[in-house]
Design an enzyme around this catalytic site. Sequence first.
Site, PDB file in Angstrom:
ATOM      1  CE  LYS A  76      -8.371  58.343  14.237  1.00 10.93           C
ATOM      2  NZ  LYS A  76      -9.337  58.876  13.214  1.00 10.93           N
ATOM      3  N   GLY A  78     -10.450  62.992  18.635  1.00  3.12           N
ATOM      4  CA  GLY A  78     -11.737  63.633  18.458  1.00  3.12           C
ATOM      5  C   GLY A  78     -11.690  64.849  17.566  1.00  3.12           C
ATOM      6  CB  THR A  79      -9.139  65.981  15.100  1.00  2.53           C
ATOM      7  OG1 THR A  79      -8.057  65.720  15.979  1.00  2.53           O
ATOM      8  CG2 THR A  79      -8.858  67.246  14.299  1.00  2.53           C
ATOM      9  CB  THR A  80     -13.215  64.005  12.524  1.00  2.71           C
ATOM     10  OG1 THR A  80     -11.936  63.557  12.051  1.00  2.71           O
ATOM     11  CG2 THR A  80     -14.171  64.130  11.345  1.00  2.71           C
ATOM     12  CG  HIS A 144      -2.462  66.810  14.098  1.00  2.00           C
ATOM     13  ND1 HIS A 144      -3.467  66.641  15.023  1.00  2.00           N
ATOM     14  CD2 HIS A 144      -2.838  66.091  12.999  1.00  2.00           C
ATOM     15  CE1 HIS A 144      -4.413  65.869  14.513  1.00  2.00           C
ATOM     16  NE2 HIS A 144      -4.061  65.528  13.298  1.00  2.00           N
ATOM     17  NE  ARG A 302     -11.134  52.140  15.427  1.00  2.00           N
ATOM     18  CZ  ARG A 302     -11.396  51.317  16.445  1.00  2.00           C
ATOM     19  NH1 ARG A 302     -11.890  50.112  16.218  1.00  2.00           N
ATOM     20  NH2 ARG A 302     -11.162  51.680  17.686  1.00  2.00           N
TER      21      ARG A 302
END
Length: 344
Positions: A76, A78-80, A144, A302
Amino acid sequence: MSENQMKKEIQQVSEEEVEQLMQSLPKVTIMNNKLELVNYQGFWHPSLANYLKSTLLFQRHFRARNTDLIIASFPKTGTTWLKSLLFSVVNRFNYPNKDQTPLLKHHPHELVYRLEVDVYGNAFEYPQPQHLDDLPSPRLLHTHLPYTSLPESIMTSRCRVLYIGRNPLDTVVSLYYFSVKMMKNMEGEDFRHPSMEEFFEDFYTGRVPHGPFFEHMVGYWNQSLERPDKVLFFKYEDLNDNQVFYVKKLAEFVGMPFSTKEESQGVIDDIVEMCSINNMKELEVNKSGVINKYFEKESYFRKGEVGDWTHHLSPSMVERMNTLSLMLEKLEGTSLSFKMLSSQ
């Protein structure tokens, strides 16, 4: 190596050695005692779904190519976003028409495989993505794992690592809502999730998947200073503030810089727009379906706002993280810092 040989090798790794290792490792439970974590090589990792087995397989059997491009991140942060940017930069010549990009039909996590889950975690148990050896170079991959747990071949080869870090307050908020949704998918809608205060305490003490957060981030930060040709460190907030600049920096780092002609034709602007969270969350492919059984595709988009923590964290939580001890202690002497918006 044949499929049968590989299957035998995987079974050998997965039996008594993993069981003995599991028994020897420290364990904690979080999310109201519904999610167990084990401490492996100094970091907490999920004990569910044979995660430890897949991690061992990744560490022992992955052979990095010199051309590999590997995204590393804490969850969470900024990986995507970074996956979509990297994929777009590397594949811009394969899909010169922006209406042809595979991002219109595939979630970013389906295009940049996570090694310890999508590849080694699924081997011979669930439908597996195209085998690593068959992927064309440069292979775009993700992990990760902390830097100290990476396979030796990543350290010694000339492959490049791109890391994205984010300020801890936005990270804990994003991780909280993502984790609650994941646990409801696993446990059912009746799952009683922890409060933000309870989750913050686990994050603060490092007891979250792949934590402690600061140690994870600092490990890659130090490597980016020692080996800038090997590791490129992005700050989420900087990327958000100046996307064109950092997309150009990404392209230069991976050896595919933009030409003057591309810049004048708006290629960088098109990539930035395509990969923006506002655009990605509106794509039909990202509105339904799941990744790895429990992770809803839409949950990866999100808000993505810098400073969203001001709406979710109490002043006492902010003070504990920012000014009393933790961030100052963990980042002291590293030259790493984050712009922190005021809650006022």
